[in-house]
Enzyme design. Structure first.
Site, PDB file in Angstrom:
ATOM      1  N   ASP A  61       0.861  -1.195   0.000  1.00 49.30           N
ATOM      2  CA  ASP A  61       0.000   0.000   0.000  1.00 49.30           C
ATOM      3  C   ASP A  61       0.890   1.234   0.000  1.00 49.30           C
ATOM      4  O   ASP A  61       2.117   1.122  -0.171  1.00 49.30           O
ATOM      5  CB  ASP A  61      -0.964  -0.013   1.208  1.00 49.30           C
ATOM      6  CG  ASP A  61      -2.288   0.679   0.872  1.00 49.30           C
ATOM      7  OD1 ASP A  61      -2.256   1.877   0.499  1.00 49.30           O
ATOM      8  OD2 ASP A  61      -3.343   0.044   0.955  1.00 49.30           O
ATOM      9  N   HIS A 115      -3.037   2.944  -4.381  1.00 53.07           N
ATOM     10  CA  HIS A 115      -2.458   2.438  -3.128  1.00 53.07           C
ATOM     11  C   HIS A 115      -1.046   1.900  -3.404  1.00 53.07           C
ATOM     12  O   HIS A 115      -0.648   0.868  -2.863  1.00 53.07           O
ATOM     13  CB  HIS A 115      -3.332   1.329  -2.526  1.00 53.07           C
ATOM     14  CG  HIS A 115      -4.642   1.826  -1.982  1.00 53.07           C
ATOM     15  ND1 HIS A 115      -4.769   2.399  -0.750  1.00 53.07           N
ATOM     16  CD2 HIS A 115      -5.880   1.847  -2.531  1.00 53.07           C
ATOM     17  CE1 HIS A 115      -6.039   2.751  -0.542  1.00 53.07           C
ATOM     18  NE2 HIS A 115      -6.733   2.430  -1.621  1.00 53.07           N
ATOM     19  N   GLU A 158     -10.268   2.382  -5.311  1.00 52.37           N
ATOM     20  CA  GLU A 158      -9.961   3.767  -4.955  1.00 52.37           C
ATOM     21  C   GLU A 158      -8.838   4.393  -5.792  1.00 52.37           C
ATOM     22  O   GLU A 158      -7.992   5.111  -5.251  1.00 52.37           O
ATOM     23  CB  GLU A 158      -9.599   3.854  -3.462  1.00 52.37           C
ATOM     24  CG  GLU A 158     -10.732   3.402  -2.575  1.00 52.37           C
ATOM     25  CD  GLU A 158     -10.416   3.478  -1.087  1.00 52.37           C
ATOM     26  OE1 GLU A 158     -11.253   4.023  -0.362  1.00 52.37           O
ATOM     27  OE2 GLU A 158      -9.347   3.008  -0.652  1.00 52.37           O
TER      28      GLU A 158
HETATM   29  C1  ACM Z   1     -11.319  -0.858   0.474  1.00 53.79           C
HETATM   30  O1  ACM Z   1     -11.737  -0.839   1.637  1.00 53.79           O
HETATM   31  N1  ACM Z   1     -10.781   0.218  -0.065  1.00 53.79           N
HETATM   32  C2  ACM Z   1     -11.375  -2.069  -0.329  1.00 53.79           C
END
Ligand code: ACM
Length: 546
Positions: free
Chosen positions: A210, A280, A346
């Site tokens: 991440d 991420h 995201e």
């Molecule tokens: C997530 O909680 N962004 C998968």
């Protein structure tokens, strides 16, 4: 060690009778038996089987590993090790572990049948996994002290006579841990797997990468861990970072992973690696700026200055695709899981919209918008994994812009993404924020340790239904199961992780294992009260129930 005591048959009979009276008076077998997750069917009978030094475990060679596991489970608290033999003509005081593949049509791959009489215990399963789950049930039939790490004095090691037929409702019974945000030492992952196994969970998704850290040694790209596994700051909130002299971090060497994969598989847990992309990815871009949007900007900075100076989204150039596929090649060599999770959530594709280079790439590929560029990138990974005999899982954002043909969707923003994917004929795992985010508060904010937000108390987890009413029976078959998430932003150590996981994961285990029609929250809480004694003895830091 306790002194050897012969088994006094009359003693067993006496015990049997007193137990038998209690049983007969009890209208509800669950009042004496407190198994979580609740077995599919259970018929409690009179009497007890008593474990002693002379009790023999009879196991054919294919059941040898499970027999050894049973001995290991019982020995610390009982203070003696049971003997295992391959065969025995005797029918008294034996625990038989039998694998009969012909039972698969009846019990499935993970199911088992359990017959306990005062004379013997016979466990039958179509495969080893079923034996292992039967052993987890057997542990819960004994006194909670069996979970002690040291010899427990003065305990009667007996189990009630019962006939159980048990098998899971869902194939995917998962939990997620997040060493990317706070590194989790290998031994803590093992302890976490131990508790999972007791609840018959079978998938552990590890969020290995991440913005805050890259936790997996990749031989081809050593800087991912030389640079990307260590931060100069204790937090990574933009604008608030201070070099505070600590260098939080850590990573798993490939030999750690091989060890963990083996440890998990011996407990019937498949580790599903998650390598996040295209967002991420801050730690990866810090380590190798050329996979990010503006490498020239980052290359001009010392590594420790790069952390907050990039957009944390990959630039999906061909070189980046090749880079991530090379990473996946090493991931596949380490993790035998059929499923490889590539994140996909995201992604701020607005950064692609602002980049001339990415716009040129989009036009060159003939794509309409950034959502299609996102899908194009995911599809490169899907084709690559499929070609190597694996299957891609992504968070539900991978639906936007067109779903890659082989993809499995993990539905987290509610169940809508899962419904769309199941209707389109894709497999689905339900992991919605509404019921399965164990990084959310489980009690009043004022009295709980800081959490990311939300509110998911135990009962809410128990009411989770992975099959949405909107799906037809055929579409519902696409729902492989569900998963609980322990995102790690606010979980700095194992104690805190366990506090957030338990007891909520016990409720989830019942949702995913037990028949839907047997769910009964009040009855669950009665069993849980007893079950918490087991977890406490195991040393799991459970949140007290209200
Ligand atoms: C997530 O909680 N962004 C998968």
């Amino acid at each position: 060690m306790r002194t050897l005591t012969g088994i006094i048959v009359a003693g067993i009979v006496l015990n049997t009778m007193s137990q038998c009276t209690a049983e007969q008076q009890s209208p509800n077998p669950d009042s004496t038996i407190h198994i979580i997750p609740r077995p599919a069917s259970m018929d409690v009978r009179d009497g007890l089987f008593h474990f002693g030094h002379q009790t023999l475990i009879v196991a054919q060679s294919q059941a040898g590993a499970e027999a050894a596991r049973l001995v290991d489970y019982l020995a610390p608290a009982m203070g003696f090790r049971l003997n295992v033999v391959a065969d025995s003509p005797g029918t008294e005081n034996v625990v038989r572990l039998e694998i009969e593949s012909s039972q698969e049509s009846r019990l499935g791959e993970e199911g088992y049948e359990f017959e306990i009489t005062a004379r013997s215990i016979v466990i039958r399963a179509a495969d080893k996994a079923g034996l292992f789950y039967a052993i987890q049930t057997l542990r819960q039939l004994l006194a909670p002290a069996v979970f002690d790490k040291e010899e427990a004095e003065g305990i009667e090691w007996s189990v009630p006579c019962v006939h159980i037929i048990d098998y899971p409702r869902f194939k995917w019974r998962g939990l997620l841990i997040d060493p990317a945000r706070h590194f989790i030492p290998r031994q803590d992952v093992e302890r976490f797997i131990d508790a999972m196994a007791l609840h018959k969970f079978n998938r552990l998704q590890i969020h290995l990468t991440d913005d805050q850290g890259w936790r997996l040694e990749i031989r081809k790209f050593p800087q991912l861990t030389e640079i990307g596994a260590w931060m100069d700051y204790s937090t990574m909130r933009q604008g608030q970072d201070r070099a505070d002299g600590r260098r939080p971090g850590g990573f798993y060497r490939q030999e750690d992973i091989r060890h963990l994969v083996r440890y998990a598989s011996e407990r019937y847990v498949t580790i599903v690696p998650e390598i996040e992309m295209p967002a991420h990815t801050g730690a990866a871009i810090v380590s190798y700026p050329h996979i990010g949007l503006y490498p020239e900007k980052l290359n001009a900075l010392a590594p420790q200055k790069r952390w907050t100076a990039n957009e944390r989204v990959l630039a999906p150039r061909p070189q980046t695709v090749a880079f991530m596929q090379d990473v996946l090649t090493e991931v596949m060599a380490l993790f035998p899981s059929k499923y490889i999770h590539i994140g996909g959530d995201e992604a701020n594709t607005g950064h692609w919209a602002k980049s001339h280079q990415m716009q040129a790439l989009k036009h060159r590929l003939g794509l309409k918008d950034e959502a299609e560029l996102h899908s194009w990138f995911i599809r490169q990974m899907d084709e690559f994994l499929t070609r190597h005999g694996r299957q891609l899982i992504g968070w539900d954002e991978i639906i936007q812009g067109g779903l890659a043909p082989g993809a499995v969707v993990m539905s987290w923003r509610g169940q809508a993404g899962g419904i769309t994917a199941a209707r389109a004929g894709h497999d689905v795992i339900m992991a919605p924020t509404s019921h399965t985010y164990f990084d959310y508060y489980q009690g009043p904010k004022e009295t709980e340790p800081r959490a990311i937000g939300g509110y998911i108390p135990l009962e809410k987890v128990y009411t989770f239904e992975p099959i949405p009413a909107e799906l037809t029976d055929t579409q519902a078959e696409r729902v492989l199961g569900g998963q609980g998430q322990l995102w790690g932003e606010y979980m700095a150590d194992q104690k805190h992780r366990e506090y957030m996981a338990y007891p909520r994961a016990t409720a989830l285990s019942e949702v995913l294992w037990s028949p839907r029609e047997s769910r009964d929250y009040e009855q669950f809480t009665i069993r849980l009260a007893q079950h918490l004694k087991r977890l406490n003895r195991m040393g799991v830091n459970c949140r007290p129930t209200d």
